[in-house]
Every structure is written in structure tokens, then in C-alpha cells.
Design an enzyme around this catalytic site. Structure first.
Site, PDB file in Angstrom:
ATOM      1  N   ASP A  23       0.824  -1.208   0.000  1.00 28.24           N
ATOM      2  CA  ASP A  23       0.000   0.000   0.000  1.00 28.24           C
ATOM      3  C   ASP A  23       0.862   1.264   0.000  1.00 28.24           C
ATOM      4  O   ASP A  23       1.948   1.288   0.566  1.00 28.24           O
ATOM      5  CB  ASP A  23      -0.906  -0.014   1.247  1.00 28.24           C
ATOM      6  CG  ASP A  23      -2.060   0.977   1.120  1.00 28.24           C
ATOM      7  OD1 ASP A  23      -2.421   1.328  -0.022  1.00 28.24           O
ATOM      8  OD2 ASP A  23      -2.596   1.395   2.167  1.00 28.24           O
ATOM      9  N   ASN A  71     -10.921  -2.441  -5.652  1.00 23.48           N
ATOM     10  CA  ASN A  71     -10.112  -1.453  -6.381  1.00 23.48           C
ATOM     11  C   ASN A  71     -10.701  -1.084  -7.749  1.00 23.48           C
ATOM     12  O   ASN A  71     -10.268  -0.107  -8.368  1.00 23.48           O
ATOM     13  CB  ASN A  71      -8.661  -1.935  -6.546  1.00 23.48           C
ATOM     14  CG  ASN A  71      -7.848  -1.879  -5.260  1.00 23.48           C
ATOM     15  OD1 ASN A  71      -6.924  -2.666  -5.062  1.00 23.48           O
ATOM     16  ND2 ASN A  71      -8.168  -0.950  -4.361  1.00 23.48           N
TER      17      ASN A  71
HETATM   18  C1  IPE Z   1      -5.509  -2.748  -0.306  1.00 25.84           C
HETATM   19  O1  IPE Z   1      -5.187  -1.426  -0.366  1.00 25.84           O
HETATM   20  C2  IPE Z   1      -5.422  -3.361  -1.668  1.00 25.84           C
HETATM   21  C3  IPE Z   1      -4.096  -3.503  -2.235  1.00 25.84           C
HETATM   22  C4  IPE Z   1      -2.965  -3.158  -1.684  1.00 25.84           C
HETATM   23  C5  IPE Z   1      -4.080  -4.097  -3.530  1.00 25.84           C
HETATM   24  P1  IPE Z   1      -6.263  -0.268  -0.558  1.00 25.84           P
HETATM   25  O2  IPE Z   1      -5.475   0.970  -0.674  1.00 25.84           O
HETATM   26  O3  IPE Z   1      -7.182  -0.613  -1.656  1.00 25.84           O
HETATM   27  O4  IPE Z   1      -7.073  -0.344   0.808  1.00 25.84           O
HETATM   28  P2  IPE Z   1      -7.888   0.791   1.572  1.00 25.84           P
HETATM   29  O5  IPE Z   1      -8.867   1.371   0.612  1.00 25.84           O
HETATM   30  O6  IPE Z   1      -6.900   1.792   2.052  1.00 25.84           O
HETATM   31  O7  IPE Z   1      -8.528   0.073   2.720  1.00 25.84           O
HETATM   32  C1  IPE Z   2      -1.558   0.226  -3.460  1.00 30.13           C
HETATM   33  O1  IPE Z   2      -1.306   1.598  -3.424  1.00 30.13           O
HETATM   34  C2  IPE Z   2      -1.714  -0.297  -4.872  1.00 30.13           C
HETATM   35  C3  IPE Z   2      -3.077  -0.662  -5.260  1.00 30.13           C
HETATM   36  C4  IPE Z   2      -4.122  -0.710  -4.478  1.00 30.13           C
HETATM   37  C5  IPE Z   2      -3.284  -1.023  -6.665  1.00 30.13           C
HETATM   38  P1  IPE Z   2      -2.507   2.640  -3.415  1.00 30.13           P
HETATM   39  O2  IPE Z   2      -2.835   2.989  -4.813  1.00 30.13           O
HETATM   40  O3  IPE Z   2      -3.625   2.142  -2.585  1.00 30.13           O
HETATM   41  O4  IPE Z   2      -1.808   3.878  -2.712  1.00 30.13           O
HETATM   42  P2  IPE Z   2      -2.462   4.873  -1.658  1.00 30.13           P
HETATM   43  O5  IPE Z   2      -2.952   4.027  -0.508  1.00 30.13           O
HETATM   44  O6  IPE Z   2      -3.584   5.575  -2.335  1.00 30.13           O
HETATM   45  O7  IPE Z   2      -1.344   5.780  -1.263  1.00 30.13           O
HETATM   46 MG    MG Z   3      -4.113   2.354  -0.616  1.00 24.69          MG
END
Ligand code: IPE
Ligand code: IPE
Ligand code: MG
Length: 252
Positions: A23, A71
């Protein structure tokens, strides 16, 4: 020495299965004044580093949360970028993974994936199917709840067809029908970016996992961070609901 005998510090008993919620890609880009989606290619570089280094730390199974069932709610451009990067990663790294004995498995729902992504996922699995040195699971279009729903549906269908009786449904029966079926449960779950939640990752499988939350954004993740998380794991005492080892001895 087999891969799992010792970790980098020479200590035995590494967490054999490490699962990571990768993340912080969006925040990494934002902090640099860049559009969110530009964090994702940097995230792929971190994936390469960790896949390369994990065996040196005694890890044998590595499960990476790359794209959740939730996502799809992201802006279309960002979703397209993640799809593009999965394709790019497989196209550029598959031969190396095959050579290095890595078995790739994609966790999550196949239906709902664009056809070109479904094809590339199938190719990555087929080409590495006979490998057994290191196991790389990529959770893509994965949600812990969806996976449990699918397992429940599979069980119900078998009961309906008369191949299974309700009494035969136990932990193992359900577990076998999850997309992680046959994998050991994760010993250690790491989440980067400072968030302390599971976000629908491995809900069933992480029942007795140790959790380590790191204040590093995923694109900045290095093997040193993996080492730190493993060091933290070694400080933990796993009980699985049983008694503490010393108390058992004291009780005679
Ligand atoms: C979890 O992260 C999913 C992945 C890392 C693929 P998200 O960024 O989607 O989760 P939330 O929305 O912060 O809970
Ligand atoms: C994790 O990074 C990757 C995916 C969920 C695809 P994020 O895109 O969730 O990054 P933040 O949490 O918005 O910084
Ligand atoms: Mg995230």
C-alpha cells in the site's frame, strides 16, 4: 542448505509464508507532486526487489496483494494503469521467474478480468506450473469475502449434486476450495504505508498470522524493510489459542 533452513541472520525458522499488502503507491506519487497512477510503476520496481530478495530471508511463499475486488472503484485511468503493469511485469519477467524456479499463482476471481489479462494470468501459471523452488502468489481481483463466497458456493453445489454431505464440511473442506487452497497459512502479514487494516486480504487464512505494519510507502520498500519485519516477527510468541510454553512446563 535448503531455502528455508536459515534466514539472513543465520537464525532458523524464518516465516516461511510472508503476505504483503503493498500500500502507498498513490501517496508516494502525490508527495512528489505527480499524478497518483505514476506511483504504480514504482511499486512494480519494489515488487522485483522483494521477489528477488525474499528467498535470502528464508521466505518460501510470498503472497502480494496487487488489486482488490474493491479497487475497481478507482478512476478508470488508474485501473487501466494497474492492468497494463501486470501485463508488462509478466511479459518482461516471466522467463526469469521460470529460470529461477518460481511457481506463480494468481489468487482471486478470474471472471471479471479483461480477456487479455485473463490470458496473461493463465500463461504465467502454465509456464511456471512445474517449478517448486519458490512460490509467488499474486492476489489480483482478489477479495477475502469474495473468495469465501466462492468457496461456499462450490460446497453448496457439491452438496446439491450429492457428492458431499453437510456433515463433511469442516475447516479443511472449506480451505481446499479457497483460491489459496493447498498453500500454508501466512505466518507474517506485512502492510506498508502506515495503515493498520486488512482491507479484505486473506480473511480466513490470516486467523493466526502475525501482523507487522510499516511506515514506509510501498515504492520505497526495500529488502531491508523485509528484514526488519521478519526481525519483529521473531520477537512474537505464537500461541494459536493454547498456553504459553513456559506455563505448560511450570504446570508440569
Ligand atoms: C488494499 O489497499 C489493496 C491492495 C494493496 C491491492 P487499498 O489501498 O485498496 O485499501 P484501503 O482502501 O486503504 O482500505
Ligand atoms: C496500493 O497503493 C496499490 C493498489 C491498491 C493497486 P494505493 O494505490 O492504494 O496507494 P495509496 O494508498 O492511495 O497511497
Ligand atoms: Mg491504498
Amino acid at each position: 542448505m535448503t531455502i528455508a533452513d536459515k534466514d539472513k541472520t543465520g537464525a532458523p525458522a524464518a516465516p516461511l509464508h510472508v503476505a504483503i499488502v503493498m500500500d502507498g503507491n498513490g501517496r508516494w506519487a502525490k508527495r512528489r507532486g505527480l499524478p497518483r497512477h505514476l506511483g504504480h510503476p514504482k511499486g512494480v520496481e519494489a515488487i522485483r526487489r522483494v521477489v528477488e530478495a525474499a528467498p535470502d530471508y528464508g521466505v518460501r511463499w510470498l503472497t502480494l496483494y496487487a488489486f482488490s475486488t474493491e479497487n475497481w472503484r478507482r478512476p478508470a485511468g488508474e485501473v487501466a494503469e494497474v492492468m497494463r503493469l501486470l501485463k508488462l511485469y509478466v511479459n518482461s519477467d516471466l522467463d526469469k521467474l521460470v529460470r529461477e524456479g518460481v511457481k506463480v499463482r494468481i489468487l482471486g476471481r478470474r471472471e471479471g478480468l479483461p480477456p487479455d489479462i485473463a490470458e496473461i494470468v493463465a500463461r504465467a501459471e502454465a509456464k511456471t506450473a512445474h517449478n517448486d523452488r519458490f512460490f509467488l502468489q499474486v492476489a489480483f481481483n482478489y477479495g477475502g469475502r469474495a473468495d469465501l463466497v466462492d468457496a461456499a458456493r462450490a460446497l453448496a453445489a457439491e452438496v446439491k449434486a450429492g457428492r458431499l454431505s453437510p456433515e463433511e464440511i469442516d475447516d479443511q473442506a472449506l480451505e481446499r476450495r479457497l483460491s489459496t487452497g493447498g498453500l500454508p497459512a501466512p505466518d507474517l502479514v506485512i502492510r506498508t504505508s502506515g495503515e493498520q487494516r486488512l482491507s479484505n486480504f486473506l480473511l480466513w487464512e490470516s486467523a493466526y498470522s502475525e501482523f507487522v505494519f510499516l511506515d514506509v510507502l510501498w515504492p520505497d520498500f526495500t529488502p531491508t524493510h523485509l528484514g526488519e519485519a521478519i526481525a519483529e516477527f521473531h520477537k512474537r510468541e505464537r500461541r494459536y489459542g493454547g498456553a504459553v510454553a513456559d506455563d505448560v512446563l511450570a504446570a508440569g
